[in-house]
Structures are given as structure tokens and as C-alpha cells.
Design a protein around this motif. Structure first.
Motif, short mmCIF file in Angstrom:
data_model
loop_
_atom_site.label_atom_id
_atom_site.label_comp_id
_atom_site.label_asym_id
_atom_site.label_seq_id
_atom_site.Cartn_x
_atom_site.Cartn_y
_atom_site.Cartn_z
N ASP A 71 0.82 -1.21 0.00
CA ASP A 71 0.00 0.00 0.00
C ASP A 71 0.85 1.26 0.00
O ASP A 71 1.72 1.45 0.86
N ASP A 72 0.61 2.12 -0.99
CA ASP A 72 1.34 3.38 -1.21
C ASP A 72 2.77 3.16 -1.67
O ASP A 72 3.51 4.12 -1.87
N SER A 78 -5.79 3.75 -1.74
CA SER A 78 -6.61 4.55 -0.84
C SER A 78 -8.11 4.37 -1.05
O SER A 78 -8.89 4.52 -0.12
N PHE A 81 -9.39 1.68 1.26
CA PHE A 81 -9.34 2.08 2.66
C PHE A 81 -10.38 3.16 2.96
O PHE A 81 -11.00 3.18 4.02
N GLN A 93 -10.53 5.05 13.02
CA GLN A 93 -9.64 4.06 12.42
C GLN A 93 -9.96 2.64 12.87
O GLN A 93 -9.20 1.71 12.60
N LEU A 96 -9.67 -0.71 10.75
CA LEU A 96 -8.40 -1.40 10.51
C LEU A 96 -8.23 -2.63 11.41
O LEU A 96 -7.35 -3.46 11.17
N ALA A 193 6.74 3.75 4.14
CA ALA A 193 6.61 4.10 5.54
C ALA A 193 7.94 4.04 6.28
O ALA A 193 8.87 3.33 5.87
N ARG A 212 5.13 8.45 -0.72
CA ARG A 212 3.68 8.26 -0.58
C ARG A 212 2.97 9.43 -1.26
O ARG A 212 3.35 10.59 -1.07
N SER A 216 -2.92 10.44 -0.49
CA SER A 216 -3.17 9.16 0.17
C SER A 216 -4.00 9.38 1.43
O SER A 216 -3.88 10.40 2.12
N THR A 217 -4.84 8.40 1.76
CA THR A 217 -5.62 8.47 2.99
C THR A 217 -4.77 8.11 4.21
O THR A 217 -5.21 8.29 5.35
N TYR A 218 -3.57 7.59 3.97
CA TYR A 218 -2.68 7.20 5.07
C TYR A 218 -1.91 8.42 5.54
O TYR A 218 -0.92 8.82 4.93
N ARG A 219 -2.35 9.04 6.61
CA ARG A 219 -1.74 10.24 7.14
C ARG A 219 -1.21 10.00 8.55
O ARG A 219 -1.70 9.12 9.25
#
Length: 237
Positions: A71-72, A78, A81, A93, A96, A193, A212, A216-219
């Protein structure tokens, strides 16, 4: 009449104060702030590399095992997710930790994930070299999965180079990617990451950062290059 006059007077004062506050705010935020050449030229002291430079650094080295996060890193996933959060835990969250989400994510929702161009270039380069390709993800494992098929088809990985996806899980007390990197004798690991880079370093191998995407929704977005690792240019897409 006096009450009406007094009320109108108060309203005028309030409106006048609002206009003054708005004008002050607008004055502090110019519409065209401009930029100078020094600002445009400013660059972070990051160890940038290209795919071609990575390939060149492997000249005369025999085929090896190569690892990728998913992912990413190789997929912009995203969409799945985002949908998972809306369906299973809006505003939190908690999704998850929900097995129902991972069942969907690992069994079909990657059809909506977009392969990253940098991953196409990297994987094609490693396939040409005859390297063995591993994908190690922090996703939770499920009884079935279609992620391996999606990755193999999207990146045109021959069966001789492809290995089934390893679902390492995301334990807060342990970076389980380290043990898989060691077990599969992976020599280079790519990831977006911080945990990907630290896993590679703790396993004693070369960790290379992929950017990334900013949407992206991963913050929060990680600070690429913070460990002095190599960072691939133009790798956000």
C-alpha cells in the motif's frame, strides 16, 4: 421607535466590527503572495536516486530476493481504505481492526487500486535481472486473498519470479516485516513508511524509500529521507 433605533445601531456596530475583522484577515492573506528564486531552488538534503541508478548499482551482482511493501508503495490503494472506513467505522480508524474489512480488501477491493508507475519500472528492472520478487504487507491475513493475482497481473511478473504475498500484520509492539525479510533472505526492501525503512535496517539490508502520494488516505505523510536512506525521485505516482 427608540428600541428599533437602538437595535439598528447595535447591528451596525456588529457588522462594522465583522467587516474590520474580515479586512484584517484578508490583509494578512494576500491573494498573490508571490515566490522568489531562492524559494523555488530550495531543496531538502535528501539522497535522491533514480531507478536507473539503482539498476546500475546492481551491475555484476547475481540474482537476489527483493522485497516490496504494497500500500502506497506499489499500489495506490486509498480507494479501498476510504470505502472501508465509511462502511465499517465512519470517522475513526477502528475499521483497521475489523476482520470484515480485511476480507473485502484482500479479496477484491484491490481491483480499484491503481498500480504506481515507479513500481512498474522497479519490478520490470528486477525481473530483467532474474531477481525473485516478494511482497510483504502490514495488512491483516485472511483465509483467502486475491492480492497476489492482482499484483502479478498488473506488474506482468512471470511465475518464476513471483511469490505469494506475505501478510505480516500490523502489530504495534513488533515490526514483523523484519523476521520475513530475514527468513526470505531479502537483500533490498522498498517501502513508503518509516517502518519499512527501519525494518530493512534492523535486518541489515538496503532499504529504499518510495514517496507516498500526497492524496493518500494514510496520514500523516512520512518525512522521506529522514534516516539518510535513498529516496526514489518522482515516485509519488
Amino acid at each position: 421607535m427608540r428600541k428599533l433605533t437602538r437595535t439598528l445601531g447595535v447591528l451596525c456596530l456588529v457588522f462594522g466590527a465583522y467587516q474590520a475583522a474580515f479586512a484584517a484577515t484578508s490583509a494578512s492573506l494576500p491573494l498573490w503572495p508571490g515566490v522568489n528564486s531562492a524559494q523555488l531552488a530550495a531543496q531538502a538534503p535528501v539522497h535522491w536516486v533514480s531507478v536507473a541508478q539503482i539498476e546500475n548499482s546492481l551491475t555484476d551482482r547475481p540474482p537476489m530476493a527483493i522485497g516490496f511493501d504494497i500500500d502506497d508503495t506499489v499500489l495506490f490503494s486509498s480507494a479501498g481504505f476510504w470505502r472501508g472506513q465509511k462502511e465499517f467505522s465512519p470517522g475513526s480508524q477502528a475499521y483497521l481492526s475489523n476482520p470484515a474489512f480485511w476480507e473485502k480488501m484482500n479479496n477484491g477491493w484491490d481491483e480499484f487500486s491503481i498500480p504506481k508507475e515507479v513500481a512498474r519500472s522497479l519490478i520490470a528492472m528486477h525481473v530483467r535481472r532474474g531477481d525473485s520478487i516478494y511482497f510483504i504487507t502490514g495488512r491483516s491475513p485472511t483465509k483467502t486473498e486475491t492480492v497476489s493475482r492482482v499484483l502479478q497481473e498488473n506488474f506482468l511478473i512471470p511465475a518464476s519470479s513471483m511469490n505469494p504475498v506475505i501478510f505480516a500484520g500490523d502489530r504495534p509492539d513488533q515490526n514483523t516485516k523484519i523476521q520475513w525479510i530475514k527468513e526470505k533472505d531479502i537483500r533490498i526492501f522498498y517501502g513508503d513508511a518509516d517502518a519499512d525503512i527501519t525494518a530493512a535496517r534492523e535486518a541489515g539490508i538496503r532499504g529504499i524509500r518510495i514517496l507516498r502520494a500526497s492524496n493518500s488516505t494514510y496520514r500523516p505523510l512520512p518525512q522521506a529521507g529522514k534516516f539518510g536512506e535513498e529516496v526514489i525521485v518522482n515516485s509519488e505516482y
